[in-house]
Design an enzyme around this catalytic site. Sequence first.
Site, PDB file in Angstrom:
ATOM      1  N   HIS A 279      38.030 -52.073 138.989  1.00  0.00           N
ATOM      2  CA  HIS A 279      38.172 -51.916 137.196  1.00  0.00           C
ATOM      3  C   HIS A 279      36.709 -52.568 136.673  1.00  0.00           C
ATOM      4  O   HIS A 279      36.807 -53.503 136.651  1.00  0.00           O
ATOM      5  CB  HIS A 279      39.491 -52.456 137.003  1.00  0.00           C
ATOM      6  CG  HIS A 279      40.428 -51.897 136.134  1.00  0.00           C
ATOM      7  ND1 HIS A 279      40.230 -50.500 135.290  1.00  0.00           N
ATOM      8  CD2 HIS A 279      39.944 -53.116 134.150  1.00  0.00           C
ATOM      9  CE1 HIS A 279      40.819 -50.908 133.325  1.00  0.00           C
ATOM     10  NE2 HIS A 279      40.846 -52.296 133.187  1.00  0.00           N
ATOM     11  N   ASP A 281      36.653 -52.833 132.508  1.00  0.00           N
ATOM     12  CA  ASP A 281      36.683 -53.365 130.926  1.00  0.00           C
ATOM     13  C   ASP A 281      35.197 -53.035 130.314  1.00  0.00           C
ATOM     14  O   ASP A 281      34.639 -53.257 130.168  1.00  0.00           O
ATOM     15  CB  ASP A 281      37.525 -54.302 130.614  1.00  0.00           C
ATOM     16  CG  ASP A 281      38.980 -53.703 131.335  1.00  0.00           C
ATOM     17  OD1 ASP A 281      39.340 -53.227 131.088  1.00  0.00           O
ATOM     18  OD2 ASP A 281      38.993 -55.008 131.801  1.00  0.00           O
ATOM     19  N   ASP A 391      44.798 -49.563 133.763  1.00  0.00           N
ATOM     20  CA  ASP A 391      45.148 -50.523 132.305  1.00  0.00           C
ATOM     21  C   ASP A 391      45.741 -50.456 131.392  1.00  0.00           C
ATOM     22  O   ASP A 391      45.589 -51.339 130.330  1.00  0.00           O
ATOM     23  CB  ASP A 391      44.128 -50.951 132.460  1.00  0.00           C
ATOM     24  CG  ASP A 391      44.129 -53.122 132.828  1.00  0.00           C
ATOM     25  OD1 ASP A 391      45.486 -53.090 132.449  1.00  0.00           O
ATOM     26  OD2 ASP A 391      42.742 -53.425 131.750  1.00  0.00           O
ATOM     27  N   HIS A 612      40.563 -49.483 126.062  1.00  0.00           N
ATOM     28  CA  HIS A 612      41.236 -49.941 126.192  1.00  0.00           C
ATOM     29  C   HIS A 612      41.753 -51.753 125.552  1.00  0.00           C
ATOM     30  O   HIS A 612      42.767 -52.439 125.304  1.00  0.00           O
ATOM     31  CB  HIS A 612      42.946 -49.824 127.130  1.00  0.00           C
ATOM     32  CG  HIS A 612      41.763 -50.498 128.110  1.00  0.00           C
ATOM     33  ND1 HIS A 612      41.290 -49.249 129.113  1.00  0.00           N
ATOM     34  CD2 HIS A 612      42.315 -51.620 128.896  1.00  0.00           C
ATOM     35  CE1 HIS A 612      40.869 -49.978 130.318  1.00  0.00           C
ATOM     36  NE2 HIS A 612      40.935 -50.777 129.824  1.00  0.00           N
TER      37      HIS A 612
END
Length: 726
Positions: A279, A281, A391, A612
């Site tokens: 993941h 970000d 997420d 997000h």
Amino acid sequence: MEQNSKIANNLVGEAIAQLLACTEIDTLGNWQSCDTNLPASQIAQLYSFPWNTPAPQSNSSPSNSFPSNSSQSISSEESPNLPPEKITEKITWAKGSQVLWLRQKLLIPTALQTYPLADLSLRLALTWWAASAQIFVDGVLVQEGDLFDAQARILLREKVLPGDTVEVMVRLVSPSHDQGALMRSRCIYELPYSTFENSPDLQLFDLHFMADQLAVYQQYLAEDQLQQLAEITDKIDWDLLGDREQFNLSLDRWYRAVSTLDLPRAIQNHKIHLLGHAHLDMAWLWEVAETWQVAQRTFESVIHLQEDFPELIFCHSTPALYQWIEQHRPDLFQIIHSKVQQGTWELVGGMWIEPEMNLISGESIARQLLYGQQYFLDKFGQTTQIAWLPDTFGFCASLPQFLKLAGINYFVTQKLDWNDTTKFPHPLFWWESADGSRVLSLMSNPIGEGFEPVKIATYGAAWQAKTGLDSHLWLMGVGDHGGGPSRDMLETIRRWQLNSQAPNSFPKEDIITSQNIAFPQLQFTTAIDYLEKINNLETSSKLPVWRDELYLEFHRGCYTTHGDQKYFNRYCEGLLYEVELLAAIATLTTNQNYPQAAITDIWKKVLFNQFHDILPGTSIAEVFATANQDWQAVIKIGKEIWEASWQTIFSKINLPILPQKDAQPIIVFNSLNWQRKGVVSLALPDRILDVSLDIQKADQTWQILDSNGQIIPSQLSISDPNTLLF
Ligand SMILES: [Zn+2]
């Protein structure tokens, strides 16, 4: 029956504890600490500093744990293995990027619980909460990590020699926002990977491995099977522990007895589909600029690992990141491109980034999908069928309709497992929009996981209980700040993967081989292969249907935090609509070039800031400073196109003959797709301001007439006499 089951579980549990006692030592209490901020390059000077024995912290709200009055000076010549103060939970130190050095010298014992350790490998398993972690073995840096890459199994010795010593030093830096912690520190003795590679069957006699196998049995076996296992396990001759060969013979008898009951096969019928993941970000506790570097490191690490572990399949979602790699690291992009073609790198996601999904407009959802899928198609010759939003903080009820229209049939998240009040009931379900559009939806395992056999088996057993399916997907790899799968994860998989080679040729009871390992079949897969298999099951139509939004009962403050981001997002969504509309009309009416590239560029800026952790306001302050620059750039360029388009359109409008010689033409345009009634607010030209000081007089001065010369009622605004309302 319940009582018998409890007894059986206890018997197996005791055997697990016994096996672990022969192979694991908790070393958290053996660390000494030094709170100098000396950099890693000056590690040799550390010996002249005073070292403390950390005070134990066993509750969850510790403060700085190193009282200065407990310092104890040591030199490099002294044995640093000072009497360990029992630390039951964790070592902590102050927040604010504070450095803590830890040091430990390990003496390799001859045996644990009389079990000889010679020639086993020694790993140190650490778990930390630190912005930076550097681990040195005998003065050499061997591993680095951070808040998200927060655990490691460091190889201290490939084959240990009893009496040998190993010095480990760890440099930890606490997070700026939180105190730091070292939560886990365990020495693990296990069969060397090289030995097992050459002689796979030896793996069965690795005590740590066997302890995990018993724990896996506990997860999968029915009550009567567990009792049979307990009876056999009770016959292990622990008195033979001191002689490895003799003890192995006892284990050999255990394996034969278990084989006759067909217990391993009962578990091998299950299947675990593995997929590498990281993941990433776009920004959170770091700025976007750092994300580009993290992405490069993550992708290079995956590619490097795939050289040694060609079975590894990795997936990644974000076109915005692929585009950055394409522009700045074309060499790396080329490798990724070829891996996508080969099928060992899967494109998932379908949106430009993994956005916030509750705040953005329908048009933004469409653009996320449009630009995401378009990029995949242009650069890789394919789109994805999987919406990949692990997420994101909740999802609007109309999303399945958008997804289907973008060619997406599957939806994957894990976030609803974070709900703090209502447990989301379905791990696998059809999600249906009001128009009847459906996507097959999966709540995956938590992201950021490694490969821990017992944990995965526990997850698999729970999955089967809920879905009735004996196969499940396991996403694997360090995440948030990138990372992905590690070498240790892949080596561990190979240890457990052997049974999957030929489950149908299960060995006879007189041949004990790696086929006796009790674990589900392991196979790397793509997410699309796994989801299509489920979709093609006859039973898939009977999966539960969810006809509602997917609201995350957590992170609630994100809708009231950083209102500026919400304002800019909504403003830009409205602005971009008008920009495109007017530019399109200008192009259609005058044949002027449509500013496609500029509009696409500002749309992508908006889509990026919908990430997000940006739009919800959950990042560090620096992230918003950068985001605000992008919002301003969008507004500036958007307004320029808007203005230029209007000018072009005006120039082509045939105005009627003005009803009076000093009249000025005003064009009122409704940019919405429906008829409207409303008050028009018109800023008066500067030159009339003097006259308008007297409102009544000004009201008589200005008149609004329609194109037929008919007077339309109008008045000056009371609150702003420079504005005429009609
Ligand atoms: Zn995230």
